[in-house]
Write an enzyme that holds these catalytic residues in place. Structure first.
Site, short mmCIF file in Angstrom:
data_model
loop_
_atom_site.label_atom_id
_atom_site.label_comp_id
_atom_site.label_asym_id
_atom_site.label_seq_id
_atom_site.Cartn_x
_atom_site.Cartn_y
_atom_site.Cartn_z
N VAL A 212 39.87 46.25 43.58
CA VAL A 212 40.48 46.98 42.71
C VAL A 212 39.66 48.12 41.51
O VAL A 212 38.44 47.32 41.81
CB VAL A 212 40.75 44.90 41.46
N ASP B 150 52.43 30.88 44.01
CA ASP B 150 50.83 30.80 44.20
C ASP B 150 51.30 30.49 43.19
O ASP B 150 49.48 31.63 42.74
CB ASP B 150 49.73 32.11 45.33
N LYS C 119 45.10 48.82 42.30
CA LYS C 119 45.26 48.02 43.50
C LYS C 119 45.04 48.70 45.09
O LYS C 119 46.04 49.56 45.01
CB LYS C 119 45.93 47.19 43.38
N GLY D 236 38.55 42.55 47.25
CA GLY D 236 38.87 40.99 48.49
C GLY D 236 39.85 41.30 50.12
O GLY D 236 39.20 42.19 50.82
N MET E 121 42.26 42.17 52.15
CA MET E 121 42.97 43.63 52.05
C MET E 121 42.59 44.82 50.76
O MET E 121 43.32 45.70 51.48
CB MET E 121 44.85 43.30 51.83
N GLY E 122 42.30 44.61 49.58
CA GLY E 122 42.21 45.50 48.80
C GLY E 122 41.24 45.52 48.09
O GLY E 122 40.31 44.69 48.55
N GLY F 64 36.88 43.87 41.55
CA GLY F 64 36.70 43.49 42.99
C GLY F 64 37.05 43.82 44.17
O GLY F 64 37.70 44.79 44.47
#
Length: 481
Positions: free
Chosen positions: A177, A285, A192, A172, A174-175, A170
């Site tokens: 995985v 979160d 990550k 996102g 900022m990073g 996956g």
């Protein structure tokens, strides 16, 4: 007539031998994992046997010269294809190719002596075949050197210390995985990796996440194994590799959950948060996507709390991330009112509000508040009383569990449970506590496992990515309030 019949028979045997040989090797390679030594032995034996079968061409062909050229063309194709398909060093390919060509040349010498040819043909034919064979050996060796070198470069590029990246799971904001494997332990993990080009604040948050999360060791919290920097300065960390479905996927597949299972899942989250809160860490979160339901042998409904990317250390004088950026961080559907109005003053009771919203969604199949946009949802959290779960679903639900969830969703923090321990005690006091058994969990996975797979909800993943959470501008929320 007898010679022609013999030639046809040998040709048929040659063709059948090739098919049987290729099929046998294919089956051996497909029926299980083999060690490197076994694979090398299969490669050597297969290539040599193919060369031996090809060497029959000068014998079974009506014309030895045509059979010799047929042999050399087949050998060239086999050696070049092998160099492309089979990972092999240039030295190994060279030695193996020389061995195969030697078998072919020896067969040609024998064939030209047995068959009727002119006195000069065998020498000239042998020389021509030798030149073409040398070209085949050279081409195969060069191809192996180039392709093997490129494969090695790719393999080295996909390594982070002792870990080899297998596939991306996956990405996102900022990073990314990746699924990875440890070189010595052969254990699959998730890595990550901070994307190149992220700003300094993103890197600071990323490092802070792993440092804080690594302090947590509860079985219901994602485990951190290792962290470090790549050769080009990118930060990464290694965590356990999970198999199962997050609670978003659980709701998508089977909808509202039985009260006993809701209690069972929430108690596990409480256990993980108790350790975090005891060390002065807030999650900030809590949401279904960050709560992962693992199907493990002996524990079919094990919850893992993921993604401490927005974690806050209560020992700090201020929250650097929110203070500097002037933004609210979190997920609006599960955000506590004080996290919207005064994000710098959140405490452990804010996590309890979010957990209450998760429990409400599990029990009713709907979110506590919904709206046409983010601002409307946040305004509901600030001002709108939550609808009782029984009224939402239109039938009776356990009053003790419903009242517990509504207390978690109180607007004022002091009206909620004082701590996660108090919430867990209240969950254990519910009439349905302990009624969701291992047998029930196994039965659910047996009934819904195929549906989860078909819907694409089952994920072998790591925690969601830092930076993937919703970031809400503070000024619009203040106006909405």
């Amino acid at each position: 007539m007898g010679l022609e019949t013999l030639s046809r028979g040998l040709l048929l045997i040659e063709m059948l031998s090739q098919y049987v040989l290729f099929g046998g090797v294919w089956l051996l390679c497909r029926t299980g994992r083999r060690s490197q030594r076994v694979l090398e032995a299969l490669d050597t034996g297969n290539t040599v046997l193919i060369g031996a079968v090809m060497a029959l061409s000068p014998f079974d062909h009506p014309y030895p010269v045509a059979g010799a050229y047929e042999m050399v063309l087949a050998l060239m194709a086999v050696l070049c294809l092998r160099a492309i398909i089979v990972p092999s060093s240039a030295r190994r390919t060279l030695l193996l190719s020389i061995g195969v060509v030697t078998v072919g040349m020896a067969a040609l010498l024998v064939a030209t002596r047995i068959r009727d040819t002119s006195p000069f043909a065998p020498r000239l034919l042998f020389l021509l075949v030798l030149c073409w064979s040398a070209l085949a050996v050279t081409a195969g060796t060069v191809a192996s050197a180039v392709i093997y070198g490129l494969r090695k470069q790719v393999r080295d590029a996909r390594k982070l210390g002792q870990y080899t990246l297998l596939q991306r799971l996956g990405a996102g904001a900022m990073g990314e995985v990746y699924l990875a494997s440890h070189a010595m332990l052969r254990r699959r993990t998730a890595i990550k990796l901070l994307r190149a080009g992220s700003d300094g604040q993103g890197l600071e948050r990323f490092e802070r996440e792993v440092q804080l999360t690594s302090q947590l060791t509860h079985p219901n919290t994602i485990a951190i194994y290792d962290y470090g920097h790549t050769a080009d300065g990118l930060f990464y960390y290694v965590m356990e590799y999970l198999e199962g479905v997050d609670l978003d996927g659980l709701l998508a597949v089977s909808g509202p959950q039985p009260p006993a299972r809701v209690i069972h899942l929430l108690r596990q989250v409480c256990d993980a948060l108790e350790e975090a809160h005891g060390q002065g860490l807030l999650h900030r979160d809590i949401k279904p996507a960050n709560l992962f339901l693992c199907r493990r042998r002996g524990v079919p409904d094990l919850v893992k709390v993921l993604d401490f990317g927005l974690v806050k250390d209560l020992g700090e004088s201020r929250d650097s991330a929110s203070s500097r950026s002037g933004t609210l961080t979190g997920s609006p559907l599960f955000m506590a009112p004080e996290a919207i109005s005064t994000p710098g003053k959140v405490d452990a009771r804010s996590d309890l509000y979010s957990l209450g919203a998760v429990g409400y969604a599990l029990l009713t199949g709907t979110h506590v508040f919904e709206g046409r946009g983010m601002v409307e949802v946040c305004a509901h959290h600030l001002h709108t009383p939550p609808e009782p779960p029984s009224q939402r679903v239109g039938h009776a639900l356990p009053e003790d569990l419903s009242g517990l969830l509504l207390r978690c969703l109180a607007k004022r923090p002091e009206e909620r449970f004082a701590s996660v321990q108090e919430l867990r005690d209240a969950l254990e006091a519910c009439a349905d506590a302990g009624k969701w058994t291992k047998v029930d969990a196994e039965r659910w996975w047996l009934q819904h496992g195929a549906a989860v797979d078909a819907a694409g909800s089952t994920r072998r993943v790591a925690p969601p990515l830092t930076g993937a959470q919703t970031v809400v501008a503070k000024d619009p929320m203040s106006r909405a309030a």
